[in-house]
Scaffold this motif. Structure first.
Motif, short mmCIF file in Angstrom:
data_model
loop_
_atom_site.label_atom_id
_atom_site.label_comp_id
_atom_site.label_asym_id
_atom_site.label_seq_id
_atom_site.Cartn_x
_atom_site.Cartn_y
_atom_site.Cartn_z
N ILE A 62 3.27 -1.10 -6.06
CA ILE A 62 1.89 -0.61 -6.04
C ILE A 62 1.92 0.91 -6.13
O ILE A 62 2.72 1.56 -5.45
N LEU A 63 1.06 1.47 -6.98
CA LEU A 63 0.93 2.92 -7.04
C LEU A 63 -0.43 3.28 -6.46
O LEU A 63 -1.46 2.78 -6.92
N ILE A 64 -0.43 4.13 -5.44
CA ILE A 64 -1.68 4.55 -4.79
C ILE A 64 -1.84 6.05 -4.93
O ILE A 64 -0.89 6.80 -4.70
N GLY A 65 -3.03 6.48 -5.27
CA GLY A 65 -3.29 7.92 -5.31
C GLY A 65 -4.76 8.15 -5.55
O GLY A 65 -5.44 7.28 -6.10
N PRO A 66 -5.26 9.32 -5.16
CA PRO A 66 -6.68 9.62 -5.37
C PRO A 66 -6.98 9.76 -6.87
O PRO A 66 -6.05 9.91 -7.67
N PRO A 67 -8.25 9.72 -7.25
CA PRO A 67 -8.60 9.91 -8.66
C PRO A 67 -8.07 11.26 -9.15
O PRO A 67 -8.21 12.27 -8.46
N GLY A 68 -7.43 11.25 -10.30
CA GLY A 68 -6.91 12.49 -10.86
C GLY A 68 -5.50 12.82 -10.40
O GLY A 68 -4.95 13.86 -10.74
N ALA A 69 -4.87 11.90 -9.65
CA ALA A 69 -3.52 12.18 -9.13
C ALA A 69 -2.46 12.02 -10.21
O ALA A 69 -1.31 12.43 -10.01
N LEU A 81 0.99 -2.69 -9.90
CA LEU A 81 -0.42 -2.68 -9.52
C LEU A 81 -0.91 -1.23 -9.43
O LEU A 81 -0.35 -0.41 -8.71
N ASP A 82 -1.97 -0.95 -10.18
CA ASP A 82 -2.50 0.41 -10.29
C ASP A 82 -4.00 0.35 -9.96
O ASP A 82 -4.77 -0.29 -10.67
N GLY A 83 -4.38 1.00 -8.86
CA GLY A 83 -5.80 0.99 -8.47
C GLY A 83 -6.16 -0.21 -7.63
O GLY A 83 -7.33 -0.42 -7.31
N PHE A 84 -5.20 -0.99 -7.27
CA PHE A 84 -5.39 -2.17 -6.42
C PHE A 84 -4.14 -2.37 -5.59
O PHE A 84 -3.04 -2.25 -6.14
N GLU A 125 2.37 -14.30 -0.31
CA GLU A 125 3.15 -15.06 0.67
C GLU A 125 3.09 -16.56 0.36
O GLU A 125 4.10 -17.26 0.48
N ARG A 126 1.91 -17.03 -0.03
CA ARG A 126 1.78 -18.46 -0.36
C ARG A 126 2.69 -18.85 -1.52
O ARG A 126 3.01 -20.00 -1.70
N ARG A 127 3.07 -17.86 -2.32
CA ARG A 127 3.95 -18.14 -3.45
C ARG A 127 5.38 -17.67 -3.17
O ARG A 127 6.16 -17.47 -4.11
N ALA A 128 5.69 -17.43 -1.89
CA ALA A 128 7.00 -16.94 -1.47
C ALA A 128 7.37 -15.63 -2.16
O ALA A 128 8.51 -15.40 -2.56
N MET A 129 6.36 -14.78 -2.34
CA MET A 129 6.59 -13.47 -2.95
C MET A 129 6.08 -12.39 -1.99
O MET A 129 5.45 -12.71 -0.98
N SER A 130 6.34 -11.13 -2.33
CA SER A 130 5.79 -10.05 -1.52
C SER A 130 5.74 -8.76 -2.33
O SER A 130 6.29 -8.69 -3.43
N VAL A 131 5.06 -7.77 -1.75
CA VAL A 131 5.06 -6.44 -2.35
C VAL A 131 6.42 -5.82 -2.05
O VAL A 131 6.89 -5.87 -0.92
N ASP A 132 7.07 -5.25 -3.05
CA ASP A 132 8.40 -4.68 -2.83
C ASP A 132 8.35 -3.22 -2.38
O ASP A 132 9.21 -2.76 -1.65
N GLY A 133 7.33 -2.49 -2.85
CA GLY A 133 7.24 -1.10 -2.46
C GLY A 133 5.93 -0.49 -2.91
O GLY A 133 5.31 -0.96 -3.88
N VAL A 134 5.50 0.53 -2.16
CA VAL A 134 4.23 1.20 -2.44
C VAL A 134 4.51 2.69 -2.60
O VAL A 134 5.12 3.31 -1.71
N ILE A 135 4.09 3.24 -3.71
CA ILE A 135 4.31 4.66 -3.95
C ILE A 135 2.99 5.39 -3.85
O ILE A 135 2.03 5.04 -4.54
N GLU A 136 2.94 6.38 -2.95
CA GLU A 136 1.74 7.22 -2.86
C GLU A 136 1.97 8.50 -3.63
O GLU A 136 2.97 9.20 -3.40
#
Ligand code: ADP
Length: 201
Positions: free
Chosen positions: A4-11, A83-86, A101-112
């Protein structure tokens, strides 16, 4: 792998996402782009989202979650995605965790991608987009600070957050992104007691 990539608008999420999908070879899921396509196509979701987007507000969780769930279930996302923006709200993040989790998966990492507000405004003034007028843009930054920033804590507590400095050239920032991927790979290897499924980055 799911990043997942997280950042404010314009980042600079768009630029880094392009580089990331080229490296990781996974589908790029941008909810902003999905919504803009829905608005353009005039679908019921697009019609519902328009007023929110024009005002710089987040569209309702239920709408986003319906859209993303359908997309995540597609065959090309089985091996992973970017995932970008979500997610952008705590309920979105919690629903994503349940769904994986229901699919035996997970988020591996989140980059801010961390960028100070005055730099975001400066960048916005230098580019052009329909929802980029200064007043709406600062509303989008406020939505980020109020509704999305709490996710950083949520993922920090899961030990999945890498916050990186979003100032510098695109290449400088991308080398920090790659460093974050290597950290995720090491953490994942430790969790699973097996070699990481991440490619050599
Ligand atoms: P930015 O990151 O530059 O704000 P995006 O392209 O990601 O822009 O999103 C544009 C708009 O689409 C947002 O301002 C918001 O109204 C809506 N949007 C996108 N993703 C989401 C989401 N996950 N939840 C709620 N609204 C969203």
């Amino acid at each position: 792998m799911r990043i997942i990539l997280i950042g404010p608008p314009g980042a600079g999420k768009g630029t880094q996402c392009q580089k990331l999908v080229n490296l990781l070879r996974v589908p790029h899921l941008s909810t902003g782009e999905m919504l803009r396509a829905a608005v353009k196509a005039g679908t019921p979701e697009g019609v519902e989202a328009t007023a929110y987007m024009e005002q710089g507000r987040l569209v309702p969780d239920a709408l986003i979650l319906g859209m993303v769930t359908r997309r995540l279930e597609a065959a090309d996302c089985r091996a992973g995605c970017l995932l970008d923006g979500f997610p952008r709200t705590l309920p979105q993040a919690a629903t994503l965790d349940d769904l994986l989790e229901r699919r035996a998966m997970s988020v591996d990492g989140v980059i801010e991608l961390a960028v100070p507000r005055d730099e975001l405004i400066r960048r916005m003034l230098a580019r052009k987009r329909a929802d980029d007028n200064p007043e709406i843009f600062s509303k989008r930054i406020t939505s980020f600070e109020e509704q999305t920033a709490p996710l950083l804590d949520y993922y920090q507590r899961q030990g999945k957050l890498a916050s990186i400095d979003g100032l510098g050239t695109a290449d400088e920032i991308f080398s920090r992104v790659r460093e974050a991927l290597r950290r995720f790979a090491r953490a994942q290897g430790r969790r699973a007691h097996r070699p990481s499924p991440l490619p050599d980055v």
